[in-house]
Design a protein around this motif. Structure first.
Motif, PDB file in Angstrom:
ATOM      1  N   ILE A  34       0.841  -1.204   0.000  1.00 51.13           N
ATOM      2  CA  ILE A  34       0.000   0.000   0.000  1.00 51.13           C
ATOM      3  C   ILE A  34       0.873   1.251   0.000  1.00 51.13           C
ATOM      4  N   GLU A  35       1.917   1.243   0.806  1.00 50.25           N
ATOM      5  CA  GLU A  35       2.813   2.392   0.872  1.00 50.25           C
ATOM      6  C   GLU A  35       3.524   2.616  -0.468  1.00 50.25           C
ATOM      7  N   ALA A  36       3.962   1.546  -1.091  1.00 49.87           N
ATOM      8  CA  ALA A  36       4.639   1.655  -2.389  1.00 49.87           C
ATOM      9  C   ALA A  36       3.691   2.222  -3.439  1.00 49.87           C
ATOM     10  N   THR A  37       2.457   1.734  -3.439  1.00 45.69           N
ATOM     11  CA  THR A  37       1.463   2.232  -4.386  1.00 45.69           C
ATOM     12  C   THR A  37       1.181   3.710  -4.139  1.00 45.69           C
ATOM     13  N   ASP A  38       1.037   4.117  -2.893  1.00 44.06           N
ATOM     14  CA  ASP A  38       0.797   5.523  -2.567  1.00 44.06           C
ATOM     15  C   ASP A  38       1.956   6.415  -3.007  1.00 44.06           C
ATOM     16  N   ILE A  39       3.169   5.986  -2.740  1.00 46.24           N
ATOM     17  CA  ILE A  39       4.350   6.768  -3.115  1.00 46.24           C
ATOM     18  C   ILE A  39       4.394   6.953  -4.629  1.00 46.24           C
ATOM     19  N   LEU A  40       4.221   5.872  -5.368  1.00 46.74           N
ATOM     20  CA  LEU A  40       4.269   5.955  -6.827  1.00 46.74           C
ATOM     21  C   LEU A  40       3.121   6.777  -7.394  1.00 46.74           C
ATOM     22  N   PHE A  41       1.957   6.688  -6.790  1.00 44.08           N
ATOM     23  CA  PHE A  41       0.825   7.502  -7.224  1.00 44.08           C
ATOM     24  C   PHE A  41       1.163   8.976  -7.120  1.00 44.08           C
ATOM     25  N   HIS A  42       1.723   9.388  -5.997  1.00 47.27           N
ATOM     26  CA  HIS A  42       2.044  10.805  -5.791  1.00 47.27           C
ATOM     27  C   HIS A  42       3.200  11.269  -6.676  1.00 47.27           C
ATOM     28  N   ILE A  43       4.165  10.408  -6.909  1.00 50.42           N
ATOM     29  CA  ILE A  43       5.259  10.753  -7.820  1.00 50.42           C
ATOM     30  C   ILE A  43       4.707  10.955  -9.232  1.00 50.42           C
ATOM     31  N   ASN A  44       3.872  10.034  -9.686  1.00 52.74           N
ATOM     32  CA  ASN A  44       3.283  10.153 -11.030  1.00 52.74           C
ATOM     33  C   ASN A  44       2.419  11.396 -11.157  1.00 52.74           C
ATOM     34  N   LYS A  45       1.698  11.717 -10.101  1.00 53.52           N
ATOM     35  CA  LYS A  45       0.853  12.914 -10.098  1.00 53.52           C
ATOM     36  C   LYS A  45       1.712  14.174 -10.234  1.00 53.52           C
ATOM     37  N   LYS A  46       2.812  14.231  -9.498  1.00 50.05           N
ATOM     38  CA  LYS A  46       3.719  15.393  -9.571  1.00 50.05           C
ATOM     39  C   LYS A  46       4.337  15.506 -10.959  1.00 50.05           C
ATOM     40  N   ILE A  47       4.741  14.375 -11.536  1.00 46.90           N
ATOM     41  CA  ILE A  47       5.340  14.389 -12.871  1.00 46.90           C
ATOM     42  C   ILE A  47       4.351  14.915 -13.895  1.00 46.90           C
ATOM     43  N   ARG A  48       3.098  14.470 -13.804  1.00 42.59           N
ATOM     44  CA  ARG A  48       2.072  14.943 -14.740  1.00 42.59           C
ATOM     45  C   ARG A  48       1.831  16.437 -14.593  1.00 42.59           C
ATOM     46  N   LEU A  49       1.819  16.924 -13.344  1.00 43.77           N
ATOM     47  CA  LEU A  49       1.631  18.361 -13.123  1.00 43.77           C
ATOM     48  C   LEU A  49       2.782  19.161 -13.721  1.00 43.77           C
ATOM     49  N   ILE A  50       3.982  18.695 -13.552  1.00 45.96           N
ATOM     50  CA  ILE A  50       5.153  19.390 -14.094  1.00 45.96           C
ATOM     51  C   ILE A  50       5.083  19.418 -15.620  1.00 45.96           C
ATOM     52  N   LYS A  51       4.701  18.295 -16.231  1.00 45.56           N
ATOM     53  CA  LYS A  51       4.612  18.235 -17.692  1.00 45.56           C
ATOM     54  C   LYS A  51       3.576  19.222 -18.228  1.00 45.56           C
ATOM     55  N   TYR A  52       2.434  19.329 -17.552  1.00 46.92           N
ATOM     56  CA  TYR A  52       1.380  20.217 -18.020  1.00 46.92           C
ATOM     57  C   TYR A  52       1.693  21.679 -17.770  1.00 46.92           C
ATOM     58  N   GLN A  53       2.567  21.981 -16.851  1.00 49.09           N
ATOM     59  CA  GLN A  53       2.919  23.367 -16.564  1.00 49.09           C
ATOM     60  C   GLN A  53       3.900  23.938 -17.591  1.00 49.09           C
ATOM     61  N   LYS A  54       4.562  23.060 -18.330  1.00 49.40           N
ATOM     62  CA  LYS A  54       5.549  23.530 -19.320  1.00 49.40           C
ATOM     63  C   LYS A  54       4.910  24.017 -20.563  1.00 49.40           C
TER      64      LYS A  54
END
Length: 54
Positions: A34-54
């Motif tokens: 569960i912790e691994a899934t949560d960590i990866l979810f938040h990392i992927n979310k941050k990456i997507r936000l960064i991509k859309y901000q460019k």
């Protein structure tokens, strides 16, 4: 979410074992899945936000 990444992060968390001896007291820890899934979810979310901000 990539199952391979989840498994690798579970391995890292299990080796690090941030809960130490208390990990044996938690019945549904499931090798930090569960912790691994949560960590990866938040990392992927941050990456997507960064991509859309460019």
């Amino acid at each position: 979410m990539n199952k391979k990444h989840v498994e690798r992060l579970k391995d890292i968390l299990s080796e690090w074992n941030p809960l130490s001896e208390q990990s044996s007291l938690i019945s549904d820890l499931e090798n930090y899945e569960i912790e691994a899934t949560d960590i990866l979810f938040h990392i992927n979310k941050k990456i997507r936000l960064i991509k859309y901000q460019k």
